[in-house]
Design a protein around this motif. Structure first.
Motif, PDB file in Angstrom:
ATOM      1  N   MET A 209      13.641  43.590  38.608  1.00 48.87           N
ATOM      2  CA  MET A 209      12.404  44.338  38.341  1.00 48.87           C
ATOM      3  C   MET A 209      12.049  44.317  36.856  1.00 48.87           C
ATOM      4  O   MET A 209      10.911  44.049  36.477  1.00 48.87           O
TER       5      MET A 209
ATOM      6  N   ASN B  29      19.374  43.882  27.440  1.00 46.79           N
ATOM      7  CA  ASN B  29      20.122  44.194  28.652  1.00 46.79           C
ATOM      8  C   ASN B  29      21.569  44.467  28.268  1.00 46.79           C
ATOM      9  O   ASN B  29      22.090  43.873  27.325  1.00 46.79           O
ATOM     10  N   ARG B  30      22.203  45.386  29.010  1.00 46.08           N
ATOM     11  CA  ARG B  30      23.601  45.712  28.696  1.00 46.08           C
ATOM     12  C   ARG B  30      24.440  44.443  28.676  1.00 46.08           C
ATOM     13  O   ARG B  30      25.158  44.177  27.712  1.00 46.08           O
ATOM     14  N   THR B  31      24.354  43.648  29.704  1.00 41.88           N
ATOM     15  CA  THR B  31      25.056  42.362  29.722  1.00 41.88           C
ATOM     16  C   THR B  31      24.150  41.343  29.027  1.00 41.88           C
ATOM     17  O   THR B  31      23.093  40.980  29.544  1.00 41.88           O
TER      18      THR B  31
ATOM     19  N   LYS C  42      22.244  38.060  30.409  1.00 45.89           N
ATOM     20  CA  LYS C  42      21.020  38.170  31.222  1.00 45.89           C
ATOM     21  C   LYS C  42      19.789  38.111  30.325  1.00 45.89           C
ATOM     22  O   LYS C  42      18.754  37.546  30.686  1.00 45.89           O
TER      23      LYS C  42
ATOM     24  N   VAL D 262      16.552  50.462  34.631  1.00 49.06           N
ATOM     25  CA  VAL D 262      17.908  50.246  35.143  1.00 49.06           C
ATOM     26  C   VAL D 262      18.088  51.013  36.445  1.00 49.06           C
ATOM     27  O   VAL D 262      17.185  51.710  36.905  1.00 49.06           O
ATOM     28  N   LYS D 263      19.247  50.891  37.011  1.00 56.90           N
ATOM     29  CA  LYS D 263      19.539  51.564  38.277  1.00 56.90           C
ATOM     30  C   LYS D 263      19.265  53.058  38.124  1.00 56.90           C
ATOM     31  O   LYS D 263      19.610  53.658  37.101  1.00 56.90           O
TER      32      LYS D 263
ATOM     33  N   GLY E   3      12.214  53.283  36.617  1.00 56.39           N
ATOM     34  CA  GLY E   3      13.001  53.200  37.849  1.00 56.39           C
ATOM     35  C   GLY E   3      12.495  54.216  38.867  1.00 56.39           C
ATOM     36  O   GLY E   3      11.576  54.992  38.594  1.00 56.39           O
ATOM     37  N   ASN E   4      13.111  54.197  40.039  1.00 55.60           N
ATOM     38  CA  ASN E   4      12.706  55.129  41.096  1.00 55.60           C
ATOM     39  C   ASN E   4      13.469  56.435  40.946  1.00 55.60           C
ATOM     40  O   ASN E   4      14.375  56.719  41.710  1.00 55.60           O
TER      41      ASN E   4
ATOM     42  N   VAL F 288       6.627  52.472  39.640  1.00 58.97           N
ATOM     43  CA  VAL F 288       6.140  51.088  39.742  1.00 58.97           C
ATOM     44  C   VAL F 288       6.323  50.636  41.186  1.00 58.97           C
ATOM     45  O   VAL F 288       7.429  50.642  41.704  1.00 58.97           O
TER      46      VAL F 288
HETATM   47  P1  NBP Z   1      19.126  47.613  39.654  1.00 56.16           P
HETATM   48  O1  NBP Z   1      18.684  48.909  40.200  1.00 56.16           O
HETATM   49  O2  NBP Z   1      20.059  46.802  40.432  1.00 56.16           O
HETATM   50  O3  NBP Z   1      19.745  47.872  38.186  1.00 56.16           O
HETATM   51  C1  NBP Z   1      20.355  46.834  37.457  1.00 56.16           C
HETATM   52  C2  NBP Z   1      20.143  47.033  35.992  1.00 56.16           C
HETATM   53  O4  NBP Z   1      20.733  48.264  35.563  1.00 56.16           O
HETATM   54  C3  NBP Z   1      20.832  45.928  35.177  1.00 56.16           C
HETATM   55  O5  NBP Z   1      19.995  45.622  34.086  1.00 56.16           O
HETATM   56  C4  NBP Z   1      22.116  46.615  34.727  1.00 56.16           C
HETATM   57  O6  NBP Z   1      22.664  46.045  33.570  1.00 56.16           O
HETATM   58  C5  NBP Z   1      21.597  47.989  34.445  1.00 56.16           C
HETATM   59  N1  NBP Z   1      22.637  49.014  34.284  1.00 56.16           N
HETATM   60  C6  NBP Z   1      23.439  49.607  35.205  1.00 56.16           C
HETATM   61 BR1  NBP Z   1      23.493  49.173  36.960  1.00 56.16          BR
HETATM   62  N2  NBP Z   1      24.256  50.527  34.678  1.00 56.16           N
HETATM   63  C7  NBP Z   1      23.983  50.545  33.378  1.00 56.16           C
HETATM   64  C8  NBP Z   1      24.506  51.286  32.301  1.00 56.16           C
HETATM   65  N3  NBP Z   1      25.420  52.228  32.478  1.00 56.16           N
HETATM   66  N4  NBP Z   1      24.011  51.034  31.067  1.00 56.16           N
HETATM   67  C9  NBP Z   1      23.073  50.093  30.880  1.00 56.16           C
HETATM   68  N5  NBP Z   1      22.512  49.367  31.875  1.00 56.16           N
HETATM   69  C10 NBP Z   1      22.976  49.577  33.101  1.00 56.16           C
HETATM   70  O7  NBP Z   1      17.851  46.707  39.275  1.00 56.16           O
HETATM   71  P2  NBP Z   1      16.433  46.515  39.989  1.00 56.16           P
HETATM   72  O8  NBP Z   1      16.559  46.261  41.442  1.00 56.16           O
HETATM   73  O9  NBP Z   1      15.699  45.546  39.138  1.00 56.16           O
HETATM   74  O10 NBP Z   1      15.738  47.952  39.859  1.00 56.16           O
HETATM   75  C11 NBP Z   1      15.524  48.572  38.605  1.00 56.16           C
HETATM   76  C12 NBP Z   1      14.869  49.922  38.835  1.00 56.16           C
HETATM   77  O11 NBP Z   1      13.604  49.725  39.439  1.00 56.16           O
HETATM   78  C13 NBP Z   1      15.637  50.859  39.764  1.00 56.16           C
HETATM   79  O12 NBP Z   1      15.553  52.170  39.286  1.00 56.16           O
HETATM   80  C14 NBP Z   1      14.913  50.743  41.072  1.00 56.16           C
HETATM   81  O13 NBP Z   1      15.022  51.898  41.857  1.00 56.16           O
HETATM   82  C15 NBP Z   1      13.489  50.524  40.594  1.00 56.16           C
HETATM   83  N6  NBP Z   1      12.614  49.830  41.551  1.00 56.16           N
HETATM   84  C16 NBP Z   1      13.051  48.766  42.256  1.00 56.16           C
HETATM   85  C17 NBP Z   1      12.201  48.107  43.130  1.00 56.16           C
HETATM   86  C18 NBP Z   1      12.680  46.922  43.899  1.00 56.16           C
HETATM   87  O14 NBP Z   1      11.898  46.428  44.743  1.00 56.16           O
HETATM   88  N7  NBP Z   1      13.861  46.408  43.640  1.00 56.16           N
HETATM   89  C19 NBP Z   1      10.882  48.529  43.270  1.00 56.16           C
HETATM   90  C20 NBP Z   1      10.441  49.610  42.503  1.00 56.16           C
HETATM   91  C21 NBP Z   1      11.316  50.240  41.654  1.00 56.16           C
HETATM   92  P3  NBP Z   1      23.775  44.872  33.686  1.00 56.16           P
HETATM   93  O15 NBP Z   1      22.982  43.608  33.849  1.00 56.16           O
HETATM   94  O16 NBP Z   1      24.492  44.935  32.415  1.00 56.16           O
HETATM   95  O17 NBP Z   1      24.625  45.180  34.877  1.00 56.16           O
END
Ligand code: NBP
Length: 480
Positions: A13, A32-34, A37, A79-80, A106-107, A132
Motif C-alpha cells: 500500500m 522503510n524499516r527494512t 525495500k 504500516v501495519k 493505515g486502517n 485510504v
Molecule cells: P502491512 O499491513 O503488511 O504492513 C507492512 C509494513 O509495516 C512494512 O512496511 C513493515 O516494515 C512495516 N512495519 C511493521 Br509490520 N512493524 C513495524 C515496526 N514495528 N516499525 C516499523 N515498520 C513496521 O502493509 P500493507 O498491506 O501495505 O498495509 C499498510 C496499511 O494500509 C495497513 O494499516 C492496512 O490496514 C492499510 N490498508 C491496506 C489495504 C490493503 O488492501 N492491503 C487497503 C487499505 C488500507 P518492514 O518492511 O520492515 O517489515
C-alpha cells in the motif's frame, strides 16, 4: 530539492501510494524499516517519477528521512495497523518540530486515532487519521481518501491527496471529512457497508444458483446484465468476473473450488461494535459480519448438516421473474444498508461535533473505492436536495425504488425461507424497513415486561411522565 511530503512503510500500500504521489509530479521522501525495500523501490520507480516531474528521495534512517521533508512536514505512516503504527509514531515524534503533521494512512480503529491525536497534540504536532480505500490498485492509480484532522493539517496534505485520488466528473474522491477521528470513522463505515453489499450479492447468487439451476458462468451473465442498470457498481462487475472464472487446475467453476469460510480483518466488526455504542441499528452490516463468522464455524456446520440434512426444499420459480425479483430485493436491501451506514456516520458526527457532510461522503465514494457505484450519485443528490434527510430510505428516488420493489423483496424472502436458503441480510433489511414504517411496535410489550420484572418504568401514549405499575400489589399505577 526538499520533499513536499514523506512516507514511511513501503509494503504494497505504502509503496503504491508513494509512487502515485511521485507520478503526480511531487518530490516525496520514502523510508522503510527494512532498508532493502526502500532501495529496491526507489531503484524500480525513480525513472517513472522523474518522467512525471516528480522524485523519490530514499532515506535509510528515520532522521535523514525527516530532514529531507519541507517544513511544516507532512509525514505519512503506512504500516501495519495497531502496535506497529504506535511504534513508528513513537520513533518519529521526537524527530519532528512544532506544527509538523503525522498522517496515519493505515486502517486504524477510531479510538486509536483519537488517542494518538491527543498525545501528539501535547507535543505540538498535528495528527491526521486518513482512510485510504481501493486496495493496492487504488493506492497506485487513484484511491478514495477520507482525511480527518485539523484545517492546518489539510493545508499541505489536501492538494496532494486531491490530486492523487480517483477523479469522477472532474471531482476528486478525497476530502477533509472532519476533525480528529472523522476520516478513519468514515473509512470504517465504508468497509462495513462493503461487507453488507458483498453479503447481499452473495445471497443473490446463492438463491439464483439453488433455485434456478444455472451454472456460475450463466449467473455471471445475470450479474453483467444487472451491471447495466441501477445496480451498476464495481462489486457487481467483479461478481460477474469471479463467477465466470474457471479454475485452471481442475477446469471447474472457480467459486466451487474455494473454501466457503469467509475471513475478515476487523473493520466490519468495528463498525458493528461502534454502532452498538451509538445505538444505531446497522442490521445489514451486522448480519454480513455474523454471516462471515458463521461460515467459519465448519465443525458446527458439519454437525448440523449431519443431523438435519442439507437439502434445499423444492420450490418452483419462474426463472425470469425470480431473477428480476432477486434484483429488486438486492437493490432495496442495498438502500437499507447504505441508509444505515449513513445514519451511523451522522450519529458519530453529531456526538463528536465533526460536522460531516453526508453528500460529500457519497461524492468521494464514487470512485477509487470498493463500493464505488452509480448509486452514490443518487445519494449525493438526495442529501443535496434535503440536507436534513431523516433517512436515505425517504429520499424520493430511493423511496420510490423501495416501494416499487417491496413486493418482489417479500417474495424473495418468503421463497428463501420456504426453500431453506439462508438470506440473513435480505430478511433483516426487509424487517428493518417494515419496523420503520410500522404503526405500533411490540416495544410497548417489552417496556411492560421491563417494568414488571425490574420496575424500569414506562411512558404512556396519553400523558407526560414516567409510570410504574404495582405488578405484585394491587396493580394500580404510580408516577415514577
Ligand atoms: P502491512 O499491513 O503488511 O504492513 C507492512 C509494513 O509495516 C512494512 O512496511 C513493515 O516494515 C512495516 N512495519 C511493521 Br509490520 N512493524 C513495524 C515496526 N514495528 N516499525 C516499523 N515498520 C513496521 O502493509 P500493507 O498491506 O501495505 O498495509 C499498510 C496499511 O494500509 C495497513 O494499516 C492496512 O490496514 C492499510 N490498508 C491496506 C489495504 C490493503 O488492501 N492491503 C487497503 C487499505 C488500507 P518492514 O518492511 O520492515 O517489515
Amino acid at each position: 530539492a526538499r520533499a513536499s511530503i514523506g512516507l514511511t512503510g513501503l509494503a504494497v500500500m505504502g509503496s503504491n501510494l508513494a509512487r502515485n504521489i511521485a507520478r503526480n509530479g511531487y518530490t516525496i521522501a520514502v523510508h522503510n524499516r527494512t532498508t532493502s525495500k526502500m532501495t529496491d523501490m526507489v531503484e524500480a520507480y525513480a525513472d517513472e517519477a522523474r518522467e512525471a516531474g516528480g522524485e523519490l528521495v530514499g532515506r535509510e534512517s528515520l532522521e535523514d528521512f525527516v530532514a529531507a521533508i519541507e517544513r511544516p512536514r507532512t509525514v505519512v505512516v503506512m504500516v501495519k495497523a495497531g502496535s506497529p503504527t504506535d511504534a513508528v509514531i513513537d520513533e518519529l515524534a521526537p524527530l519532528l518540530e512544532e506544527g509538523d503533521i503525522v498522517v496515519d494512512a493505515g486502517n486504524a480503529h477510531v479510538d486509536d486515532t483519537m488517542r494518538r491525536q491527543a498525545a501528539l497534540k501535547e507535543q505540538g504536532l498535528h495528527f491526521v487519521g486518513m482512510g485510504v480505500s481501493g486496495g493496492e490498485e487504488g493506492a497506485l492509480n487513484g484511491p478514495s481518501i477520507m482525511v480527518g484532522g485539523s484545517e492546518h493539517a489539510y493545508e499541505n496534505l489536501g492538494p496532494i491527496v486531491e490530486k492523487i485520488a480517483a477523479q469522477v466528473d472532474g471531482t476528486p474522491c478525497a476530502t477533509h471529512v472532519g476533525p480528529d477521528g472523522a476520516g478513519h470513522f468514515v473509512k470504517m463505515v465504508h468497509n462495513g457497508i462493503e461487507y453488507a453489499d458483498m453479503q447481499l450479492i452473495a445471497e443473490s447468487y446463492d438463491l439464483l444458483r439453488a433455485l434456478t439451476d444455472r451454472t456460475p458462468a450463466q449467473l455471471a451473465e445475470a450479474f453483467s446484465d444487472w451491471n447495466g442498470g441501477d445496480l451498476e457498481s464495481f462489486l457487481i462487475e467483479m461478481t460477474a468476473d469471479v463467477l465466470a472464472h474457471t479454475d485452471q487446475a481442475t477446469g471447474t467453476a472457480f467459486v466451487d473450488v474455494v473454501e466457503d469460510a469467509a475471513e475478515q480483518k476487523g473493520t466490519g466488526r468495528w463498525t458493528v461494535q461502534t454502532a452498538l455504542d451509538l445505538g444505531v441499528p446497522v442490521t445489514g452490516i451486522a448480519e454480513a459480519t455474523f454471516a462471515r463468522s458463521l461460515s467459519g464455524h465448519t465443525d458446527q456446520r458439519a454437525a448440523a448438516r449431519e443431523r438435519f440434512g442439507s437439502a434445499v426444499h423444492d420450490v418452483e420459480v419462474d426463472v425470469e421473474q425470480f431473477t428480476d425479483d432477486v434484483r429488486s430485493a438486492l437493490f432495496a436491501s442495498k438502500v437499507v444498508a447504505y441508509a444505515q451506514g449513513f445514519d451511523q456516520i451522522l450519529a458519530a458526527s453529531a456526538e463528536n461535533d465533526w460536522d460531516v457532510d453526508p453528500g460529500t461522503i457519497a461524492t468521494i465514494w464514487r470512485g477509487g473505492c470498493i463500493i464505488r457505484a452509480q448509486f452514490l450519485d443518487r445519494i449525493r443528490e438526495a442529501y443535496e436536495a434535503e440536507p436534513g434527510l431523516k433517512s436515505l430510505l425517504l429520499a424520493p428516488y430511493f423511496a420510490d425504488a423501495v416501494e416499487a420493489g417491496a413486493a418482489a423483496w417479500r417474495r424473495v424472502v418468503a421463497t428463501a425461507a420456504t426453500a431453506g436458503v439462508p438470506v440473513p441480510a435480505f430478511s433483516s433489511s426487509l424487517s428493518y424497513f417494515d419496523a420503520l414504517r410500522r404503526d405500533r411496535l411490540p416495544a410497548a410489550l417489552i417496556q411492560g415486561l421491563r417494568d414488571d420484572f425490574g420496575a424500569h418504568t414506562y411512558r404512556r401514549v396519553d400523558k407526560e411522565g414516567s409510570f410504574h405499575t404495582l405488578w405484585a400489589g394491587d396493580r394500580s399505577e404510580v408516577e415514577a
